[in-house]
Design an enzyme around this catalytic site. Sequence first.
Site, mmCIF file in Angstrom:
data_model
loop_
_atom_site.group_PDB
_atom_site.id
_atom_site.type_symbol
_atom_site.label_atom_id
_atom_site.label_comp_id
_atom_site.label_asym_id
_atom_site.label_seq_id
_atom_site.Cartn_x
_atom_site.Cartn_y
_atom_site.Cartn_z
ATOM 1 N N GLY A 19 0.851 -0.883 0.359
ATOM 2 C CA GLY A 19 0.000 0.020 -0.067
ATOM 3 C C GLY A 19 1.095 0.744 0.217
ATOM 4 O O GLY A 19 1.694 1.966 0.655
ATOM 5 N N ALA A 20 0.603 2.177 -0.747
ATOM 6 C CA ALA A 20 1.837 3.450 -0.921
ATOM 7 C C ALA A 20 2.053 3.897 -0.233
ATOM 8 O O ALA A 20 3.134 4.490 0.254
ATOM 9 C CB ALA A 20 0.759 3.985 -2.120
ATOM 10 N N ARG A 61 10.120 -0.180 -5.555
ATOM 11 C CA ARG A 61 8.339 -0.268 -6.226
ATOM 12 C C ARG A 61 8.315 0.353 -7.279
ATOM 13 O O ARG A 61 8.467 1.934 -6.771
ATOM 14 C CB ARG A 61 7.633 -0.650 -5.386
ATOM 15 C CG ARG A 61 7.170 -1.619 -4.684
ATOM 16 C CD ARG A 61 6.547 -2.902 -4.549
ATOM 17 N NE ARG A 61 5.554 -2.968 -5.507
ATOM 18 C CZ ARG A 61 4.223 -3.206 -5.170
ATOM 19 N NH1 ARG A 61 3.721 -2.489 -3.590
ATOM 20 N NH2 ARG A 61 3.323 -3.370 -5.354
ATOM 21 N N CYS A 128 -8.431 -4.454 -4.224
ATOM 22 C CA CYS A 128 -7.579 -4.205 -3.518
ATOM 23 C C CYS A 128 -7.088 -3.860 -1.591
ATOM 24 O O CYS A 128 -8.580 -4.012 -1.427
ATOM 25 C CB CYS A 128 -6.448 -3.684 -4.180
ATOM 26 S SG CYS A 128 -4.439 -3.946 -4.088
ATOM 27 N N ASP A 199 -2.440 4.347 -6.133
ATOM 28 C CA ASP A 199 -0.870 4.846 -6.291
ATOM 29 C C ASP A 199 -0.285 6.062 -6.181
ATOM 30 O O ASP A 199 0.673 6.551 -6.007
ATOM 31 C CB ASP A 199 -0.255 3.887 -6.391
ATOM 32 C CG ASP A 199 -0.448 1.996 -5.763
ATOM 33 O OD1 ASP A 199 -1.880 1.552 -5.750
ATOM 34 O OD2 ASP A 199 0.946 1.948 -4.614
ATOM 35 N N ASN A 209 -3.871 2.403 -9.653
ATOM 36 C CA ASN A 209 -3.644 1.840 -8.506
ATOM 37 C C ASN A 209 -3.659 0.454 -9.293
ATOM 38 O O ASN A 209 -3.682 -0.017 -10.779
ATOM 39 C CB ASN A 209 -4.981 2.378 -8.495
ATOM 40 C CG ASN A 209 -5.240 1.208 -7.585
ATOM 41 O OD1 ASN A 209 -4.472 1.694 -6.275
ATOM 42 N ND2 ASN A 209 -6.384 0.239 -6.583
ATOM 43 N N LYS A 210 -4.202 -0.404 -8.372
ATOM 44 C CA LYS A 210 -4.332 -1.929 -8.867
ATOM 45 C C LYS A 210 -4.332 -2.476 -9.809
ATOM 46 O O LYS A 210 -5.412 -1.897 -10.651
ATOM 47 C CB LYS A 210 -4.496 -2.676 -7.384
ATOM 48 C CG LYS A 210 -4.427 -3.813 -7.754
ATOM 49 C CD LYS A 210 -2.765 -4.898 -7.421
ATOM 50 C CE LYS A 210 -1.855 -4.657 -6.795
ATOM 51 N NZ LYS A 210 -0.396 -4.699 -6.680
ATOM 52 N N LYS A 235 1.504 11.998 -3.506
ATOM 53 C CA LYS A 235 1.214 10.570 -4.530
ATOM 54 C C LYS A 235 1.528 10.495 -6.433
ATOM 55 O O LYS A 235 1.499 10.145 -7.460
ATOM 56 C CB LYS A 235 0.135 9.527 -4.278
ATOM 57 C CG LYS A 235 0.435 8.512 -3.376
ATOM 58 C CD LYS A 235 -1.306 7.728 -3.474
ATOM 59 C CE LYS A 235 -1.004 6.963 -1.545
ATOM 60 N NZ LYS A 235 -2.573 5.885 -2.309
HETATM 61 C C1 RUB Z 1 -1.530 -1.642 -3.247
HETATM 62 C C2 RUB Z 1 -2.793 -0.173 -3.979
HETATM 63 C C3 RUB Z 1 -3.424 0.603 -3.464
HETATM 64 C C4 RUB Z 1 -2.878 1.846 -3.364
HETATM 65 C C5 RUB Z 1 -2.934 2.830 -2.134
HETATM 66 O O1 RUB Z 1 -1.031 -2.773 -4.171
HETATM 67 O O2 RUB Z 1 -3.078 -0.642 -5.252
HETATM 68 O O3 RUB Z 1 -4.649 0.695 -3.469
HETATM 69 O O4 RUB Z 1 -1.334 1.618 -2.604
HETATM 70 O O5 RUB Z 1 -3.202 2.473 -0.895
HETATM 71 P P1 RUB Z 1 -0.786 -3.403 -3.331
HETATM 72 P P2 RUB Z 1 -3.608 3.250 0.371
HETATM 73 O O6 RUB Z 1 -0.164 -4.292 -2.269
HETATM 74 O O7 RUB Z 1 0.571 -3.774 -4.673
HETATM 75 O O8 RUB Z 1 0.874 -2.070 -2.434
HETATM 76 O O9 RUB Z 1 -4.117 3.888 0.186
HETATM 77 O O10 RUB Z 1 -2.932 2.361 2.406
HETATM 78 O O11 RUB Z 1 -1.721 4.720 0.007
#
Ligand code: RUB
Length: 312
Positions: A19-20, A61, A128, A199, A209-210, A235
Site C-alpha cells: 500500500g502506497a 517498487r 485491493c 498509488d 492503482n492496482k 502520490k
Molecule cells: C496496493 C494498492 C493500493 C494503493 C493505495 O497495491 O494498489 O490501492 O497502494 O494504498 P500493493 P493506500 O498491495 O501492490 O502495494 O491507500 O494505503 O496508500
Amino acid sequence: MDTNFLKIVEDIQTLRIQGATNIAVEGVKAFALLAERLDTGSLEPFFDELEKARYALATARATEPALRNGLRYIIYNLHENASTVKEAKEIVNSLSNEYIQLLKESKKKVISYGAHRIKDGSTIMTHCHSSLSTGIILEAHRQGKEIQVFCTETRPLYQGRITAKELVDAGITTTQVVDSAMRWVINSYNVDIIITGADAITSQGTVINKIGTRLLALAAKEMDVPFYSAINLLKYDPETSIGKLSEIEMRAASEIWDKAPDGLNFLNPAFETVSHDLIDGIISESGVFSPSIVYLIIKENYPFMIISEEMK
Ligand code: RUB
C-alpha cells in the site's frame, strides 16, 4: 548498507509492507534510521551512502511516487542546509518526521472527506487493499452509517483479503468476490459507490492503482455508479509534467503460477491507469475534486513537487 535497512527494502519489494502510504512511511523511516547509524567522518561519503539508500528505496517498487517524493523532500533540503555530518543527521531526522506527519495528516483528511461522501444505507465496492479507502469505510461505519461492502480478492497476491478482514473485524457486512465478478456485483447488488485507493496521479489527472481498477471504473461507467479514488496528493508523479510516463511495475510470473508448465509465458502487471474521464472525483487532503485540476492544487500546496527539466 546495513542489514536492517536492506530488510525494509526487501519487505517493500515482497509486499510484506504494501500500500502506497505504508510504503512511503516505512521507507522514509528506514532512510532516516540508516542516516542516523551511518558512520562517516565527512559529508561527502555521508551523501554518497544516502544516495545509494535513496536509489534502493526509490526502485524497490516502480510505481510508488509518495516514497520517492519523501526522499526528494529530505535530500533537496539537506544539501541546501547541512554543513557537518552531525547537522545532516539532525536535518534528515527532522525532515523525515515532517514528511511522515504530512502523510498522516493528509490521510486523516482524506478519510474524513471520504466518509462524508458515504450515505447511510450505502452498498460500497472496493478493490485491493488501500489504507485510505478502508479508512473511509471504517470511519463511515464508526459514524453509525448502515453500510455493506463488496471487495475483490485481488489476484495474484490477494490483498483483498486484508481489506475483507479489516472490515469484518470492525463488524461491517462484507462480501468477497473473485476479481472477474466485479461487474456482475455492481449490476446485481445495486452498488451505490465505488471507492479505491491509488498509488500515483499524473499531471493530467490519470490515477494509477492496482491492476483491475480500470475495469472496475469502466463497469461503474457502464452502470452509472460513481467511481471515486481516495488519494493523498503526495502520490503525485512530478516527472509526468515534463512528459515522462509513470512506470507500471511488472512482477514475477511465480506470483501467478509457481509450478507452471515449461514454455508458458506470463504477464503480471501490478498496476494500471484510470484516466480522469472515468473518475467522478478524487478524495484528497485538499478536498473532493476532479482529477483534471490536480496540477493546480499541487502547485499551490506542494511546490517542492513541481519540477522542471533543468532540475533533472
Ligand atoms: C496496493 C494498492 C493500493 C494503493 C493505495 O497495491 O494498489 O490501492 O497502494 O494504498 P500493493 P493506500 O498491495 O501492490 O502495494 O491507500 O494505503 O496508500
